[in-house]
Design an enzyme around this catalytic site. Structure first.
Site, PDB file in Angstrom:
ATOM      1  CG  ASN A 281      19.261  85.226  40.962  1.00 46.84           C
ATOM      2  OD1 ASN A 281      18.668  84.593  42.118  1.00 46.84           O
ATOM      3  ND2 ASN A 281      18.952  84.754  39.936  1.00 46.84           N
TER       4      ASN A 281
ATOM      5  CG  HIS B  46      13.733  86.066  42.481  1.00 48.80           C
ATOM      6  ND1 HIS B  46      14.929  85.993  43.257  1.00 48.80           N
ATOM      7  CD2 HIS B  46      14.126  85.441  41.306  1.00 48.80           C
ATOM      8  CE1 HIS B  46      15.404  85.206  43.152  1.00 48.80           C
ATOM      9  NE2 HIS B  46      15.404  85.113  42.186  1.00 48.80           N
TER      10      HIS B  46
ATOM     11  CB  CYS C  42      14.629  81.448  42.536  1.00 41.90           C
ATOM     12  SG  CYS C  42      16.395  81.205  41.806  1.00 41.90           S
TER      13      CYS C  42
HETATM   14  O1  UT7 Z   1      16.282  82.889  39.211  1.00 43.19           O
HETATM   15  C1  UT7 Z   1      15.830  81.932  39.247  1.00 43.19           C
HETATM   16  C2  UT7 Z   1      14.755  82.856  37.948  1.00 43.19           C
HETATM   17  N1  UT7 Z   1      15.789  82.877  36.680  1.00 43.19           N
HETATM   18  C3  UT7 Z   1      15.671  84.003  35.992  1.00 43.19           C
HETATM   19  O2  UT7 Z   1      14.954  84.670  35.714  1.00 43.19           O
HETATM   20  C4  UT7 Z   1      16.853  83.913  34.909  1.00 43.19           C
HETATM   21  C5  UT7 Z   1      15.755  84.387  33.971  1.00 43.19           C
HETATM   22  N2  UT7 Z   1      16.257  84.601  32.795  1.00 43.19           N
HETATM   23  C6  UT7 Z   1      17.181  85.826  32.538  1.00 43.19           C
HETATM   24  O3  UT7 Z   1      16.763  86.515  33.163  1.00 43.19           O
HETATM   25  C7  UT7 Z   1      17.755  85.722  31.285  1.00 43.19           C
HETATM   26  O4  UT7 Z   1      17.336  84.817  29.968  1.00 43.19           O
HETATM   27  C8  UT7 Z   1      18.961  86.115  30.578  1.00 43.19           C
HETATM   28  C9  UT7 Z   1      19.490  87.750  32.085  1.00 43.19           C
HETATM   29  C10 UT7 Z   1      19.357  84.592  31.801  1.00 43.19           C
HETATM   30  C11 UT7 Z   1      19.395  86.487  29.038  1.00 43.19           C
HETATM   31  O5  UT7 Z   1      19.547  87.409  28.819  1.00 43.19           O
HETATM   32  P1  UT7 Z   1      17.832  87.023  27.288  1.00 43.19           P
HETATM   33  O6  UT7 Z   1      17.780  88.607  26.676  1.00 43.19           O
HETATM   34  O7  UT7 Z   1      17.414  86.476  27.717  1.00 43.19           O
HETATM   35  O8  UT7 Z   1      19.520  86.940  26.253  1.00 43.19           O
HETATM   36  P2  UT7 Z   1      18.935  85.554  25.454  1.00 43.19           P
HETATM   37  O9  UT7 Z   1      19.930  84.297  26.254  1.00 43.19           O
HETATM   38  O10 UT7 Z   1      17.810  85.531  24.673  1.00 43.19           O
HETATM   39  O11 UT7 Z   1      20.392  85.865  24.046  1.00 43.19           O
HETATM   40  C12 UT7 Z   1      20.474  86.965  23.906  1.00 43.19           C
HETATM   41  C13 UT7 Z   1      21.779  87.071  23.026  1.00 43.19           C
HETATM   42  C14 UT7 Z   1      22.277  85.783  22.268  1.00 43.19           C
HETATM   43  O12 UT7 Z   1      23.266  86.304  21.383  1.00 43.19           O
HETATM   44  P3  UT7 Z   1      22.268  85.785  19.902  1.00 43.19           P
HETATM   45  O13 UT7 Z   1      22.411  84.800  19.979  1.00 43.19           O
HETATM   46  O14 UT7 Z   1      21.066  86.761  20.319  1.00 43.19           O
HETATM   47  O15 UT7 Z   1      24.000  86.054  18.797  1.00 43.19           O
HETATM   48  C15 UT7 Z   1      23.148  85.319  23.398  1.00 43.19           C
HETATM   49  O16 UT7 Z   1      24.257  84.405  22.809  1.00 43.19           O
HETATM   50  O17 UT7 Z   1      23.202  87.638  23.833  1.00 43.19           O
HETATM   51  C16 UT7 Z   1      23.930  86.830  24.374  1.00 43.19           C
HETATM   52  N3  UT7 Z   1      24.740  86.576  25.385  1.00 43.19           N
HETATM   53  C17 UT7 Z   1      25.379  87.106  26.082  1.00 43.19           C
HETATM   54  N4  UT7 Z   1      25.526  88.812  25.791  1.00 43.19           N
HETATM   55  C18 UT7 Z   1      26.949  89.071  26.393  1.00 43.19           C
HETATM   56  C19 UT7 Z   1      23.951  85.532  26.451  1.00 43.19           C
HETATM   57  N5  UT7 Z   1      24.597  86.044  27.741  1.00 43.19           N
HETATM   58  C20 UT7 Z   1      25.743  87.148  26.981  1.00 43.19           C
HETATM   59  C21 UT7 Z   1      26.433  87.961  27.871  1.00 43.19           C
HETATM   60  N6  UT7 Z   1      27.352  88.857  27.523  1.00 43.19           N
HETATM   61  N7  UT7 Z   1      26.530  87.559  29.281  1.00 43.19           N
END
Ligand code: UT7
Length: 320
Positions: free
Chosen positions: A277, A247, A112
């Site tokens: 993204n 970004h 990225c």
């Molecule tokens: O561009 C390169 C660099 N990349 C980035 O900067 C991305 C950085 N990361 C992010 O943007 C975020 O971490 C994500 C958008 C990928 C994920 O968001 P988050 O708030 O960090 O979610 P998480 O991975 O901590 O997951 C929270 C919950 C989990 O459920 P439980 O365990 O709390 O029951 C996941 O299973 O959300 C769940 N989850 C989803 N639910 C519905 C994860 N993805 C999804 C989804 N839809 N697509």
């Protein structure tokens, strides 16, 4: 001597994939995606449409905006994680299409942060008098390495392209660039396949893997430091900035950087809702949107920043 952004351009493939479309593909909801990422829709390349196809459209628009001809381009730096071929590199493939033979043309593979890295390299060549009309591109077809059954990544990544033309200018332009990497985080965000390591048949190996929440934390921390580093290097206060062009990974990461800079959201070019993204394409795409809709004006001070797999990250302070 500075290198000034003489023109910007961008291109998005026609096909739009909405959050509602994704609801039918993986176990997710429009509400979750909007709340946790800010994304509402994203563009996806057509079958057979490649990274260079997207990059060429963006490049031609940037060349037109700069008021130069394709044949004037004497340097190409092409940021991408999703090249058309193993080689020749995307810069060379684009050079052939534009018909500007002879100057250096190469791709920069820093995920990225690809565009910011490519911009920093091109800036040095223009400042040194070794390039007079440099083309810097960021383009991706991330949909080709996205696992469309993995909800933790499928909702984020997308396709697109952006480009700028740099020309020497004695008055103003890119004030400074600041690049960083930390390979200790290589397992946080990667695509575990490659020429030397091999291309296993099993599809899961050919797709992006991300420990999202960890990437999020390090991105917020390092982008905060990167923007302060850029301002300190130029002896500028946060209040001097007119625009942040970040970004577009996640609206919550953008908001965290904005808080660090005390910048209201109105002074930030945000496209993540429409573009998702797009990795190396995201910063030049956002820049072109801000320039073409008239928000970013000549003479204003811009801070560009990006963070991606590796980890790699960086910033550029630009007098537009
Ligand atoms: O561009 C390169 C660099 N990349 C980035 O900067 C991305 C950085 N990361 C992010 O943007 C975020 O971490 C994500 C958008 C990928 C994920 O968001 P988050 O708030 O960090 O979610 P998480 O991975 O901590 O997951 C929270 C919950 C989990 O459920 P439980 O365990 O709390 O029951 C996941 O299973 O959300 C769940 N989850 C989803 N639910 C519905 C994860 N993805 C999804 C989804 N839809 N697509």
């Amino acid at each position: 001597m500075y290198s000034r952004i003489a023109g910007t351009g961008s291109y998005l493939p026609e096909k739009i994939l909405t959050n509602f479309d994704l609801e039918r593909m993986v176990n997710t909801t429009d509400e979750w995606i909007r709340d946790r990422t800010g994304i509402e829709r994203r563009h996806i390349a057509a079958d057979g449409q490649t990274t260079v196809d997207l990059g060429e459209q963006a490049a031609r628009r940037a060349i037109e905006a700069a008021g130069v001809r394709p044949g004037d381009i004497d340097f190409i730096a092409f940021g991408t994680t999703t090249p058309d071929l193993v080689f020749p590199n995307c810069g060379v493939l684009l050079q052939e299409r534009l018909g500007c033979r002879g100057g250096p043309a190469f791709s920069v593979e820093t995920a990225c942060a690809g565009f910011v890295y490519a911009l920093a390299i091109a800036d040095k060549f223009v400042k040194a008098g070794e390039a007079r009309c440099a083309l810097v591109v960021g383009a991706e077809t991330l949909s080709r390495i996205t696992d469309w059954t993995d909800r933790s990544t499928a909702v984020i990544f997308a396709d697109g392209a952006g480009a700028v033309v740099l020309q020497p200018d004695p008055q103003a332009g890119i004030l400074s660039t600041h690049l960083h990497a930390d390979g200790a985080y290589k397992d946080m965000l990667y695509c575990g396949t490659g020429v030397s390591k091999g291309f296993p048949d099993a599809k899961p190996y050919m797709t992006v893997k991300m420990v999202g929440s960890e990437v999020f934390k390090v991105a917020v921390l390092n982008l905060g430091k990167a923007v302060e580093e850029a301002l300190t290097a130029q002896g500028l206060d946060k209040s001097a900035l007119d625009w942040l062009v970040p970004h577009q990974a996640n609206i919550r990461i953008i908001q965290a950087t904005a808080r660090r800079l005390n910048m209201p959201l109105e002074r930030i070019i945000v496209t993540v809702q429409d573009h998702g993204n797009t990795s190396a394409a995201s910063v030049p795409l956002a820049l072109d949107v801000g320039v073409r809709d008239g928000r970013i004006k000549r003479g204003e001070l811009l801070l560009l920043e990006a963070f991606g797999g590796g980890f790699t990250w960086g910033s550029a302070l630009v007098r537009y």
